[in-house]
Design a protein around this motif. Structure first.
Motif, PDB file in Angstrom:
ATOM      1  N   ARG A  16     -29.794 -58.105 105.539  1.00  0.00           N
ATOM      2  CA  ARG A  16     -28.720 -58.672 104.728  1.00  0.00           C
ATOM      3  C   ARG A  16     -27.369 -58.470 105.433  1.00  0.00           C
ATOM      4  NH1 ARG A  16     -26.302 -58.036  99.159  1.00  0.00           N
ATOM      5  NH2 ARG A  16     -26.643 -60.073  98.223  1.00  0.00           N
ATOM      6  N   LEU A  19     -26.620 -61.331 107.748  1.00  0.00           N
ATOM      7  CA  LEU A  19     -26.168 -62.532 107.044  1.00  0.00           C
ATOM      8  C   LEU A  19     -24.699 -62.418 106.669  1.00  0.00           C
ATOM      9  CD1 LEU A  19     -29.131 -63.262 104.602  1.00  0.00           C
ATOM     10  CD2 LEU A  19     -28.405 -64.658 106.526  1.00  0.00           C
ATOM     11  N   TYR A  23     -21.482 -64.517 108.213  1.00  0.00           N
ATOM     12  CA  TYR A  23     -20.627 -65.329 107.343  1.00  0.00           C
ATOM     13  C   TYR A  23     -19.152 -64.990 107.581  1.00  0.00           C
ATOM     14  CZ  TYR A  23     -18.389 -67.452 103.392  1.00  0.00           C
ATOM     15  OH  TYR A  23     -17.544 -68.208 102.636  1.00  0.00           O
ATOM     16  N   GLU A  28     -20.315 -69.481 108.131  1.00  0.00           N
ATOM     17  CA  GLU A  28     -21.638 -69.980 107.768  1.00  0.00           C
ATOM     18  C   GLU A  28     -22.627 -68.831 107.946  1.00  0.00           C
ATOM     19  OE1 GLU A  28     -21.582 -74.665 108.729  1.00  0.00           O
ATOM     20  OE2 GLU A  28     -22.022 -73.388 110.440  1.00  0.00           O
ATOM     21  N   TYR A  29     -23.824 -69.024 107.408  1.00  0.00           N
ATOM     22  CA  TYR A  29     -24.852 -68.015 107.620  1.00  0.00           C
ATOM     23  C   TYR A  29     -25.560 -68.328 108.931  1.00  0.00           C
ATOM     24  CZ  TYR A  29     -23.841 -66.957 102.811  1.00  0.00           C
ATOM     25  OH  TYR A  29     -23.183 -66.626 101.649  1.00  0.00           O
ATOM     26  N   GLN A  30     -25.442 -67.449 109.866  1.00  0.00           N
ATOM     27  CA  GLN A  30     -26.021 -67.681 111.191  1.00  0.00           C
ATOM     28  C   GLN A  30     -26.227 -66.318 111.861  1.00  0.00           C
ATOM     29  OE1 GLN A  30     -23.556 -70.175 113.624  1.00  0.00           O
ATOM     30  NE2 GLN A  30     -25.239 -70.726 114.981  1.00  0.00           N
ATOM     31  N   PRO A  31     -27.335 -65.653 111.516  1.00  0.00           N
ATOM     32  CA  PRO A  31     -27.539 -64.280 112.007  1.00  0.00           C
ATOM     33  C   PRO A  31     -27.426 -64.161 113.525  1.00  0.00           C
ATOM     34  CG  PRO A  31     -29.186 -64.837 110.374  1.00  0.00           C
ATOM     35  CD  PRO A  31     -28.411 -66.093 110.629  1.00  0.00           C
TER      36      PRO A  31
ATOM     37  N   GLY B  94     -33.388 -67.678 103.327  1.00  0.00           N
ATOM     38  CA  GLY B  94     -32.446 -67.399 104.412  1.00  0.00           C
ATOM     39  C   GLY B  94     -31.037 -67.087 103.944  1.00  0.00           C
ATOM     40  N   PRO B  96     -28.232 -64.912 101.331  1.00  0.00           N
ATOM     41  CA  PRO B  96     -28.203 -63.486 100.958  1.00  0.00           C
ATOM     42  C   PRO B  96     -28.602 -63.168  99.519  1.00  0.00           C
ATOM     43  CG  PRO B  96     -25.982 -64.326 101.211  1.00  0.00           C
ATOM     44  CD  PRO B  96     -26.893 -65.449 101.557  1.00  0.00           C
ATOM     45  N   VAL B  97     -29.351 -64.031  98.871  1.00  0.00           N
ATOM     46  CA  VAL B  97     -29.942 -63.678  97.579  1.00  0.00           C
ATOM     47  C   VAL B  97     -31.170 -62.821  97.893  1.00  0.00           C
ATOM     48  CG1 VAL B  97     -30.923 -64.576  95.441  1.00  0.00           C
ATOM     49  CG2 VAL B  97     -29.162 -65.885  96.647  1.00  0.00           C
ATOM     50  N   TRP B  98     -31.412 -61.808  97.075  1.00  0.00           N
ATOM     51  CA  TRP B  98     -32.522 -60.876  97.358  1.00  0.00           C
ATOM     52  C   TRP B  98     -33.862 -61.604  97.463  1.00  0.00           C
ATOM     53  CZ3 TRP B  98     -32.199 -55.715  94.122  1.00  0.00           C
ATOM     54  CH2 TRP B  98     -31.045 -55.015  94.505  1.00  0.00           C
ATOM     55  N   TYR B 130     -33.592 -71.015 110.064  1.00  0.00           N
ATOM     56  CA  TYR B 130     -32.622 -70.843 111.149  1.00  0.00           C
ATOM     57  C   TYR B 130     -33.069 -71.565 112.421  1.00  0.00           C
ATOM     58  CZ  TYR B 130     -29.790 -67.945 108.185  1.00  0.00           C
ATOM     59  OH  TYR B 130     -28.982 -67.543 107.161  1.00  0.00           O
ATOM     60  N   LYS B 236     -29.702 -71.493 114.581  1.00  0.00           N
ATOM     61  CA  LYS B 236     -28.875 -72.487 113.880  1.00  0.00           C
ATOM     62  C   LYS B 236     -28.210 -71.870 112.654  1.00  0.00           C
ATOM     63  CE  LYS B 236     -31.468 -76.095 115.935  1.00  0.00           C
ATOM     64  NZ  LYS B 236     -32.111 -77.366 115.890  1.00  0.00           N
ATOM     65  N   SER B 237     -27.312 -72.609 112.078  1.00  0.00           N
ATOM     66  CA  SER B 237     -26.582 -72.049 110.932  1.00  0.00           C
ATOM     67  C   SER B 237     -26.978 -72.728 109.636  1.00  0.00           C
ATOM     68  CB  SER B 237     -25.076 -72.166 111.162  1.00  0.00           C
ATOM     69  OG  SER B 237     -24.694 -73.517 111.112  1.00  0.00           O
ATOM     70  N   LEU B 238     -26.831 -71.985 108.548  1.00  0.00           N
ATOM     71  CA  LEU B 238     -27.028 -72.547 107.216  1.00  0.00           C
ATOM     72  C   LEU B 238     -25.694 -72.468 106.479  1.00  0.00           C
ATOM     73  CD1 LEU B 238     -30.343 -70.897 105.967  1.00  0.00           C
ATOM     74  CD2 LEU B 238     -30.002 -73.293 106.595  1.00  0.00           C
ATOM     75  N   ALA B 240     -23.616 -72.840 102.798  1.00  0.00           N
ATOM     76  CA  ALA B 240     -23.748 -72.886 101.338  1.00  0.00           C
ATOM     77  C   ALA B 240     -22.567 -73.678 100.800  1.00  0.00           C
ATOM     78  CB  ALA B 240     -23.756 -71.484 100.755  1.00  0.00           C
ATOM     79  N   PRO B 243     -20.182 -70.419  99.119  1.00  0.00           N
ATOM     80  CA  PRO B 243     -20.711 -69.136  99.614  1.00  0.00           C
ATOM     81  C   PRO B 243     -20.351 -67.959  98.720  1.00  0.00           C
ATOM     82  CG  PRO B 243     -19.509 -70.316 101.341  1.00  0.00           C
ATOM     83  CD  PRO B 243     -19.273 -71.055 100.066  1.00  0.00           C
ATOM     84  N   ARG B 244     -19.144 -67.984  98.171  1.00  0.00           N
ATOM     85  CA  ARG B 244     -18.731 -66.906  97.273  1.00  0.00           C
ATOM     86  C   ARG B 244     -19.601 -66.912  96.022  1.00  0.00           C
ATOM     87  NH1 ARG B 244     -14.262 -63.717  95.362  1.00  0.00           N
ATOM     88  NH2 ARG B 244     -13.836 -64.438  93.272  1.00  0.00           N
ATOM     89  N   VAL B 246     -22.658 -67.957  95.846  1.00  0.00           N
ATOM     90  CA  VAL B 246     -24.000 -67.467  96.182  1.00  0.00           C
ATOM     91  C   VAL B 246     -24.029 -65.943  96.087  1.00  0.00           C
ATOM     92  CG1 VAL B 246     -25.703 -67.204  98.043  1.00  0.00           C
ATOM     93  CG2 VAL B 246     -24.631 -69.421  97.655  1.00  0.00           C
ATOM     94  N   VAL B 247     -23.005 -65.306  96.659  1.00  0.00           N
ATOM     95  CA  VAL B 247     -22.958 -63.840  96.638  1.00  0.00           C
ATOM     96  C   VAL B 247     -22.769 -63.331  95.207  1.00  0.00           C
ATOM     97  CG1 VAL B 247     -21.665 -61.822  97.431  1.00  0.00           C
ATOM     98  CG2 VAL B 247     -22.207 -63.655  99.021  1.00  0.00           C
ATOM     99  N   ALA B 250     -26.020 -63.681  93.523  1.00  0.00           N
ATOM    100  CA  ALA B 250     -26.928 -62.652  94.073  1.00  0.00           C
ATOM    101  C   ALA B 250     -26.615 -61.296  93.453  1.00  0.00           C
ATOM    102  CB  ALA B 250     -26.796 -62.585  95.590  1.00  0.00           C
TER     103      ALA B 250
END
Lengths: 156, 649
Positions: A16, A19, A23, A28-31, B94, B96-98, B130, B236-238, B240, B243-244, B246-247, B250
């Motif tokens: 986590r 992630l 961000y 963006e999410y891109q580990p 992928g 950050p939700v559990w 990803y 690659k990127s995802l 949202a 995004p705020r 989503v967190v 979560a």
């Protein structure tokens, strides 16, 4: 001062932190662009996060030929994008492997402690990453001394 | 098969570039043809994403559209090259939700020869997304053993001959070695010997201990000669949409899981508390449903089965799925006994029951070892418990002789059970009969042996409970189109207008309740999230989905979506020849407990009435099993009417 402390024994490898970090770094999410990385140990049974320990020596700063690495307000070594020329010398100089290079931007990047509110520590559900006040910035050195002494004692 | 009217759902298409891709999606489906040895990315449209979401929503539609026989009248069987193996994630995977490493497997399974929806977690969904894909659709059949390698845009079918015969953990180790990667850098889902040998209840196992176990999906993979799917954590990127948000969602979910009474023990100990808790209500299956008293198991001391003691018996460490803060999945090291020093995956409740109580074994160390051996061989641990327990009972009663089996197998004999596992997963000797699964093996033996076997007439077996005191699960399992529970456990039932409690032995109430809860599970299984981390208010889950995608998804819409998905699966099941006549428990499965907390509660006496009520509540035709035209219309599935009802609709 405050530093990021890593407690590998608490890490469950959920990633986590990667992630959250990516961000903060990219929006963006891109580990792949995270500056904290979680590594597996003992095959697949344990995990440990690692990131820039903000070491006292500052090898990256010393190596940078254009003075693009500075110390920011919260004491983190930080890359100034407008000065970085993407020569990657810092990535070679860093003994911890925590300087990264982004081919898309042609700049180096690293942990800058998110300006004092590290996203990884906030995101970690098991408190394996904490942001704490410490007497010395070189907590990793202290940790290494303590751990080495313990491991040697156990080996005897 | 092409649905009949113009309102039919569009095939995933590239033409909708006008609408931006919703957040949370990678944007492509990966189609792998094993006959032609081709892999290609198929972009799917934002409209289709909104309609099918992902997971079982996507998988059910692919099965319906693509597995009909050429004449459109029937369905291809599980071992036909035209069968599809859909490995799908969802929009939350992928993020950050559990618990969002989600994998949903949809296929025509070897157990019921009908549709399947079975889930696993780990990092499959994360790594796949990803790399840029939301799902993998596997079709065709290979002549030689292959494995699928995915690393961003590099997608290859590679030679897997050197992996044949390896168990699932060995396969993952071998692929680590071959790629030079380790840990979650490479997610591997594979089959072991049971899948290779087409055992009817073979599972797909991945990331050390995560199993998509139901309906012989591993046998489908084996028939296609696909040994493994190995996915590098892509670069690659995802994105949202919010995004705020989503967190925030979560965090709400995490708070609920940590503090709500219904989820708190799950947060602390995963499914471990199930053993003791279920034994108190007579739902812990003991010795193949012959008793409900733990004292009838030799050496059983229930006090050491309390969750903390169960966990602390091992040297253990958290081994969580993507972004998960639950203290659920663990890796353990056995501290005592013959298997001392072995690394095992901490068994889920169903492992403790299938490899333990159901076969009369109560030694925690050897049960944990056997459970991991099942994962490594890739058999469904639930069906394993029913099969092994049945063989033990049959030997005790003389229905299966020592000569038939080749050795003596008594209650609680874990080493003997392990020997049986090897025989079954390699189809050796009598193992070849047993590899056909409980139902087929029982029918082959017939007579009194058949009367002892636990199965559903469709060909599947139940989860690892004694459903004779969990009537809602038995009804759900038998009426489901996907070989396992389709409705799922009630989580905050009042949120969707259902009573907080019912009389568990009142058939009428149970049937209404099961029908009323319908929809939620199919929705959750479309998101790429773990069933345990979605044990929160549905509203929170909808908020997470809305924040990820940018849609305004409501609870009502979620339930409607879930019901629609279940109906599409039912349409496929009907085409596969499943009828209402198969919605019955076997004699033993539907028997009356002779002791324990549910002693004397006879579900079979109320079964017909329960079916009547359930059918009327869900809007299906009791005689044919078909969803009624009005039900189809209400769910926006008019296009199904013609194929189900012909011109009468």
């Amino acid at each position: 001062m405050s530093v990021l402390k890593l407690h590998p024994e608490k890490c469950t490898g959920c990633l986590r932190c990667e992630l959250a970090c990516s961000y903060m770094q990219t929006g963006e999410y891109q580990p792949a662009k995270s500056v904290i990385r979680v590594s597996p140990f003992e095959g697949h049974t344990s995990y440990a996060p690692y990131t820039c320990p903000q070491c006292a020596e500052g090898w990256c700063m010393t190596a940078c030929p254009v003075g693009a690495i500075t110390i920011n307000a919260v004491g983190a070594k930080d890359v100034l994008d407008d000065k970085c020329v993407g020569c990657k010398l810092c990535t070679i100089a860093c003994p911890y492997g925590t300087m990264f290079y982004d081919p898309a931007t042609r700049k180096a990047f690293k942990c800058n402690l998110c300006g004092g509110a590290p996203a990884c520590a906030e995101a970690c559900p098991t408190a394996a990453i904490t942001y704490e006040d410490v007497a010395t910035a070189d907590w990793l050195g202290d940790f290494a001394v303590e751990r080495t002494a313990r491991v040697l004692a156990e080996a005897r | 098969m092409t649905p009949a009217t113009s309102t039919a759902p569009a095939k995933p298409t590239t033409k909708s570039a006008a609408t931006a891709r919703p957040g949370g999606y990678a944007g492509n489906l990966l189609r792998v043809d094993l006959t032609r040895r081709t892999c290609r990315a198929e972009p799917w449209s934002p409209e289709t994403m909104r309609e099918l979401i992902g997971g079982v929503g996507l998988g059910a539609m692919i099965l319906y559209r693509e597995t009909a026989t050429r004449d459109g009248k029937g369905n291809v069987s599980w071992d036909h090259p035209d069968n599809r193996l859909v490995l799908a994630t969802g929009p939350l995977a992928g993020l950050p939700v559990w618990g969002t490493g989600g994998l949903t497997v949809c296929t025509i399974g070897a157990g019921t020869n009908g549709p399947t929806s079975t889930q696993a977690n780990g990092f499959f969904g994360t790594n796949l997304k990803y790399c840029g894909y939301d799902a993998i659709i596997v079709q065709g059949q290979s002549k030689d053993w292959l494995y699928l390698y995915i690393n961003d845009d590099v997608v290859e079918l590679r030679d897997a001959r050197s992996l044949v015969g390896l168990d699932t953990w060995e396969t993952q180790g071998a692929l680590y070695k071959e790629t030079g990667l380790a840990g979650h850098q490479l997610s591997v889902y594979s089959i072991g010997p049971a899948g290779e040998n087409l055992v009817r209840f073979a599972a797909i196992q991945g990331d050390y201990g995560h199993v998509a176990s139901k309906n012989g999906c591993g046998a489908v993979m084996g028939k296609k000669r696909l040994k493994a799917v190995a996915i590098v954590k892509g670069t690659k990127s995802l994105r949202a949409a919010d995004p705020r948000g989503v967190v925030q969602a979560a965090d709400e979910i995490a708070h609920d899981l940590r503090t709500d009474a219904s989820a708190r023990s799950l947060y602390e100990y995963g499914t471990l508390p199930g053993v003791v808790n279920l034994s108190k209500m007579g739902a812990l299956p003991i010795k193949n449903y012959t008793t409900n008293l733990t004292s009838n198991v030799a050496g059983a001391d229930l006090s050491v089965w309390e969750a903390p003691k169960l966990r602390e018996n091992f040297d253990h460490r958290g081994h969580q799925c993507n972004a998960c803060g639950m203290h659920h999945c663990h890796m353990s090291v056995i501290r005592h006994g013959d298997q001392k020093g072995k690394i095992v995956d901490e068994p889920e409740y169903e492992g403790w029951s299938g490899c333990g109580w159901a076969i009369g074994a109560a030694d925690r160390d050897s049960v944990a070892w056997l459970n991991t051996e099942c994962d490594r061989a890739c058999v469904d641990v639930n069906e394993w418990g029913w099969l092994c327990g049945w063989v033990m009972e049959c030997q005790e009663k003389g229905y299966i002789t020592r000569e038939q089996l080749g050795f003596e197998l008594k209650w609680g004999d874990v080493k003997g059970a392990h020997r049986l596992l090897q025989m079954v997963s390699r189809r050796e000797g009598f193992g070849n009969v047993l590899a056909e699964g409980v139902k087929r093996a029982a029918e082959k033996l017939g007579g009194p042996a058949k009367e002892c076997a636990i199965y559903i007439e469709k060909g599947a077996t139940p989860r690892g409970h004694d459903h004779r005191s969990r009537w809602e699960e038995m009804l759900d399992t038998c009426t489901s189109s996907t070989a396992t529970m389709e409705t799922g456990n009630p989580v905050h039932p009042t949120e969707i207008g259902q009573p907080a409690r019912i009389n568990p032995f009142d058939g009428e109430q149970v049937a209404k309740y099961v029908a009323g809860l319908r929809g939620r599970r199919s929705f959750e299984d479309s998101l790429g999230i773990c069933i345990f981390t979605s044990r929160t208010r549905l509203e929170h889950v909808c908020r997470a989905l809305s924040a990820a995608t940018g849609w305004a998804f409501t609870v009502d819409e979620a339930l409607r979506f879930g019901k629609r998905t279940a109906v599409i699966n039912r349409a496929t099941a009907l085409r596969c020849g499943h009828t209402g006549a198969m919605e019955y428990p076997s004699t033993r499965y539907g028997s009356t407990p002779v002791d324990g907390p549910a002693k004397g509660q006879a579900i079979r006496a109320q079964w017909e009435k329960m079916l009547d009520t359930w059918y009327s509540e869900v809007g299906f035709d009791r005689k044919t099993g078909k969803p009624l035209p009005k039900t189809l219309k209400d769910l926006g599935l008019d296009w199904l009417s013609k194929s189900l009802w012909g011109n009468k609709a």
